[in-house]
Scaffold this active site. Structure first.
Site, PDB file in Angstrom:
ATOM      1  N   GLY A   9       0.769  -1.239   0.000  1.00 35.60           N
ATOM      2  CA  GLY A   9       0.000   0.000   0.000  1.00 35.60           C
ATOM      3  C   GLY A   9       0.793   1.277   0.000  1.00 35.60           C
ATOM      4  N   GLU A  18       3.879  -6.781   1.770  1.00 36.80           N
ATOM      5  CA  GLU A  18       3.379  -7.180   0.448  1.00 36.80           C
ATOM      6  C   GLU A  18       3.329  -5.970  -0.484  1.00 36.80           C
ATOM      7  OE1 GLU A  18      -0.642  -8.345   1.230  1.00 36.80           O
ATOM      8  OE2 GLU A  18      -0.083  -9.970   2.565  1.00 36.80           O
ATOM      9  N   GLY A  77       3.424  -3.665  -3.735  1.00 38.55           N
ATOM     10  CA  GLY A  77       3.267  -3.807  -5.177  1.00 38.55           C
ATOM     11  C   GLY A  77       3.762  -2.537  -5.864  1.00 38.55           C
ATOM     12  N   ARG A  78       2.889  -1.520  -5.846  1.00 41.68           N
ATOM     13  CA  ARG A  78       3.159  -0.271  -6.553  1.00 41.68           C
ATOM     14  C   ARG A  78       4.515   0.341  -6.213  1.00 41.68           C
ATOM     15  NH1 ARG A  78      -1.254   3.163  -7.820  1.00 41.68           N
ATOM     16  NH2 ARG A  78      -2.320   2.126  -6.116  1.00 41.68           N
ATOM     17  N   ARG A  99      -5.926   3.344 -15.499  1.00 41.58           N
ATOM     18  CA  ARG A  99      -5.971   4.120 -14.259  1.00 41.58           C
ATOM     19  C   ARG A  99      -6.615   5.503 -14.403  1.00 41.58           C
ATOM     20  NH1 ARG A  99      -2.333   5.557 -11.369  1.00 41.58           N
ATOM     21  NH2 ARG A  99      -3.294   4.878  -9.432  1.00 41.58           N
ATOM     22  N   TYR A 132      -9.918   5.665 -12.157  1.00 39.63           N
ATOM     23  CA  TYR A 132      -9.780   6.362 -10.862  1.00 39.63           C
ATOM     24  C   TYR A 132      -9.557   7.860 -11.032  1.00 39.63           C
ATOM     25  CZ  TYR A 132      -8.049   1.598  -9.965  1.00 39.63           C
ATOM     26  OH  TYR A 132      -7.862   0.247  -9.935  1.00 39.63           O
ATOM     27  N   CYS A 163     -13.647   4.031 -28.350  1.00 36.64           N
ATOM     28  CA  CYS A 163     -14.914   4.748 -28.521  1.00 36.64           C
ATOM     29  C   CYS A 163     -15.634   4.955 -27.199  1.00 36.64           C
ATOM     30  CB  CYS A 163     -15.790   3.994 -29.508  1.00 36.64           C
ATOM     31  SG  CYS A 163     -14.950   3.815 -31.069  1.00 36.64           S
ATOM     32  N   TYR A 210       0.093  -1.482 -12.176  1.00 33.62           N
ATOM     33  CA  TYR A 210      -1.318  -1.450 -12.552  1.00 33.62           C
ATOM     34  C   TYR A 210      -1.526  -0.820 -13.923  1.00 33.62           C
ATOM     35  CZ  TYR A 210      -1.528  -2.537  -7.611  1.00 33.62           C
ATOM     36  OH  TYR A 210      -1.321  -3.123  -6.386  1.00 33.62           O
TER      37      TYR A 210
END
Ligand code: LLP
Length: 423
Positions: free
Chosen positions: A244, A281, A283-284, A320, A324, A350, A378
């Site tokens: 996170g 853990e 990721g980003r 993304r 978001y 489209c 992501y």
């Protein structure tokens, strides 16, 4: 101009380089849209985690949903990392990339029996169980396989990670984890089930977190539980504090992993838990700023209220912004000596939601390549084939070498699994 995120990405003169590779030349060589990752940037992002945890029993499980290309997994496996997986498909990728299943944690609210069986056969280190119902099923499946499943409960500490609602996971209204006040009951049940072996506790409160506060709050609540559990004789070997940690897309100033971990360790030690194995853990924060998405400008459409820069990458390549309203930097691969204009950078799909960036300032002509920054996490892993668009190719650079790590998909590949009806 300074670029956010990675010291490995910089202009040399007017040309943008990732490590020692000119990005415009990579676009010519491999075509666009093209994801390009820096191996050195990934390994450099791992370093502060390792530094801060040196001397402690620990395991860093790369949350591979952020970017699951085999070469990326191989890079982290060779660096000694484990993996956080959320499907049997991800487990197969870990095995294909040479990762160690004994360093895998299996997260996710909806594991199927078949996925549990496969993970037990492979010998994963731990299942991060997300509901009481899942405990019962996992115990049954383990007994059928003649084994006991190692489990940790993902506890939902009900803290606000203060991030985008779609990527916040630690509030009680989220579908994730077991509510803090149910956790004791759930652990008692886990300890009593014949197919389970309790090994740890886990939480993950959200993504793109830019402050240490929510982590520290979650940690306190987790330690309260650990103490209550051990008072009842339920041993907790490891603490998994989730992923996170945010990155800089524009002007965010997240703490470094080393700074975050130092603060967590101070709390852990102060409460007398120094002996515990620690797991993370991320990721980003390991891959986000290590990658860019290269795209070619197709058409310029100046208008009365908006100027559109139509490029060959779209929401299917990079979801993304559409999903978001995420802000991601967009810069030219070769800077022009001309006045900047303001552009909405949009793709060919489209949908009005198909945009990569709004109100961006640069000088551009058709044929110019642009780089969407901080696209290593992501990006490709969320790409789709909407509008029957083949997914982008991927390249990993290491110094001045560029390796193709995923070929561009062609149309035949996209409908290979489909059948027409009998005539
Ligand atoms: N562990 C668990 C159980 C997770 O659910 C996640 C991410 C991670 C670790 C890794 O979190 P990270 O360190 O990458 O923040 N697609 C969204 C992000 C979704 C994150 C989902 N879970 C985005 O593009 O912003």
């Amino acid at each position: 101009m300074t670029l956010p995120g990675s010291p490995f990405l910089a202009y040399r003169g007017e040309e943008l380089f990732l490590e020692d590779c000119a990005l415009d030349a990579l676009a010519s060589r491999f075509g666009t849209p093209l994801y390009v990752y820096s191996q050195a940037a990934m390994l450099a992002a791992l370093e502060p985690y390792r530094r801060a945890l040196a001397g402690r029993e620990h395991l860093i499980c790369y949350a591979m949903k952020a970017n699951s290309n085999l070469a990326v997994l191989q890079t982290f496996a060779q660096a000694g990392c484990g993996f956080d997986i959320v499907s049997a498909g991800e487990l197969e990728r870990v095995l294909a990339a040479g990762g160690d299943p004994a360093k895998v944690v299996f997260s996710g609210v909806g594991k199927t029996r078949a996925e549990m069986r496969r993970a037990l056969e492979a010998g994963v280190m731990c299942f991060n169980v997300e509901s009481e119902a899942e405990l019962e099923v996992l115990s049954q499946v383990a007994l059928e396989c003649g084994t006991r499943a190692p489990v940790s409960l993902r506890v939902n500490p009900d803290v606000d990670a203060k991030t985008h609602p779609y990527i916040s996971t630690g509030l009680k209204d989220n579908k994730f984890g077991i509510a803090h006040q149910r956790a004791l009951v759930a652990y008692r049940r886990a300890a009593s089930l014949p197919g389970l072996r309790v090994v740890g506790i886990d939480c993950h409160i959200g993504s793109q977190i830019t402050d240490t506060g929510p982590y520290l709050d979650a940690l306190e609540r987790l330690l309260d539980l650990v103490e209550a559990l051990e008072a009842e004789g339920i041993e907790i070997h490891h603490l998994d504090l989730g992923g996170g940690l945010g990155i800089t897309y524009t002007d965010e100033t997240p703490p470094g992993a080393d700074e975050l971990i130092a603060q967590l360790l101070a709390r852990i030690d102060a409460r007398g838990h120094a002996r515990r194995k620690l797991m993370f853990e991320p990721g980003r924060s390991l891959v986000g700023n290590a990658g860019v998405l290269l795209t070619e400008t197709l058409y310029l459409k100046p208008g009365e209220t908006k100027n559109f820069c139509v490029v060959d990458a779209a929401m299917n390549d990079l979801m993304r912004p559409a999903m978001y309203e995420a802000w991601m930097g967009i810069v030219p691969c070769v800077r022009r000596d001309a006045p900047a204009q303001t552009w909405d950078v949009v793709g060919p799909v489209c949908e009005s939601g198909d945009w990569l960036g709004r109100d961006r300032e640069f000088a551009v002509e058709p044929g110019d390549r642009l780089a969407v920054l901080s696209a290593g996490a992501y990006g490709m892993s969320m790409a789709s084939n909407y509008n029957t668009r083949g997914r982008a190719a991927e390249v990993m650079v290491a110094g001045s070498q560029a390796h193709l790590i995923r070929e561009r998909e062609d149309a035949a590949e996209l409908f290979r699994l489909e059948r027409t009806l009998p005539r």
